[in-house]
Design an enzyme around this catalytic site. Sequence first.
Site, mmCIF file in Angstrom:
data_model
loop_
_atom_site.group_PDB
_atom_site.id
_atom_site.type_symbol
_atom_site.label_atom_id
_atom_site.label_comp_id
_atom_site.label_asym_id
_atom_site.label_seq_id
_atom_site.Cartn_x
_atom_site.Cartn_y
_atom_site.Cartn_z
ATOM 1 C CG ASP A 1 -2.151 2.516 6.426
ATOM 2 O OD1 ASP A 1 -2.373 2.266 5.225
ATOM 3 O OD2 ASP A 1 -2.401 3.615 6.950
ATOM 4 C CG ASP B 1 -1.600 1.217 1.546
ATOM 5 O OD1 ASP B 1 -2.246 1.729 0.620
ATOM 6 O OD2 ASP B 1 -1.524 1.712 2.692
ATOM 7 C CG ASP C 1 -1.569 7.791 0.956
ATOM 8 O OD1 ASP C 1 -1.182 8.942 1.148
ATOM 9 O OD2 ASP C 1 -1.938 7.377 -0.158
HETATM 10 MG MG LIG Z 1 -2.819 3.239 3.414
#
Ligand SMILES: [Mg+2]
Length: 372
Positions: free
Chosen positions: A302, A98, A100
Amino acid sequence: MDLKSNHNSPVLTDPASLSKSRLGLPSNMTPCSPAALPFSSSVSSPRKKLNKDLISECQLDDNDAAYQTWMINYPSALNSFHLITSYAKCKTVALFLDYDGTLSPIVDNPDHAFMSSAMRAAVREAANHFPTAIISGRSRDKVHEFVKLSELYYAGSHGMDIMGPIRISESVGDHPVCIKTTDSKGKEVHLFQPAREFLPMINEVYKSLIEITSNIIGVKVENNKFCVSVHYRNVDKRMWDEVGLRVFGLIKGFPRLRVTHGRKVLEVRPVIDWNKGKAVEFLLESLQLSQRNDVLPIYVGDDRTDEDAFKVLRERIHGFGILVSNVPKETNAYYSLRDPSEVQEFLKSLVRWKKFTASQTEDYNIDLMCIG
Ligand SMILES: [Mg+2]
């Protein structure tokens, strides 16, 4: 942060990290609760300050205790590195990352979510040793602009916009929404956009969202091509529900769109059976890695949208997810890392391990030649 929605009034609430009671630490049995402190509320000002400091310290200890307890089920991928590499032995590791909050820190202005040059170097090195893809909620162009690496595969808009390698398996190449095209360097690639028909609708919604949120200070509306993100990180907390009301109110008129909730962001996307988990499966097939049992996919992310990928890896593909979080969360991942700096360390460790095993194999082959 959690979003509770009923038919009339969506409510944005505080983070959905696990409660202590779920972790076996009921709040009235925490090792250092404010009530147990030696100062009463009627003490003089310096004492009040000391009391406050002590409470803060205890809360920190308390949070750390909860995190340590959570890590029993979701151990650190760094501490468990030997175990991970024992699974990976003699296998092709495929990396899915991922962006961000995983490769870049979460920042107030989403346009400033830059990755560090050290992280870029770590990702580049990883991509030189393992097939590596970035799967982000951002538009593919935007995430490419941030990452600036040509060694990777990119999936933007939560996997609804994938530019993949041309050595694609027939079943993938035959997909009706998969077309052959060329990338910015003229290299032939496959472009997979399962939500292409939604583009005019997404653009219309993007313009409307800008209009209806223009008088709420701090709202940032981002067009991610196949989804629109409404960031409310910089909005006064008292206005969060108003943001939710307006977004949900608008989307009511678009039954083919839905709203999902990420880290202080509402995301409007098409109602199609597609998510980051499906994107992982698609990329594995594209890379001709899906039918092999000597492949170990690892996904690092996240956010809630990464859970679809963690779930696919846990249930269908023999791989595992790593959740990046510094607070306990419910997750389908197997391992955890606290923040992007630990992700960077993990990537570097993987490369070191790969180089080491490659040199061992070389030595072994030389020995065999000498014996021969
Ligand atoms: Mg993320």
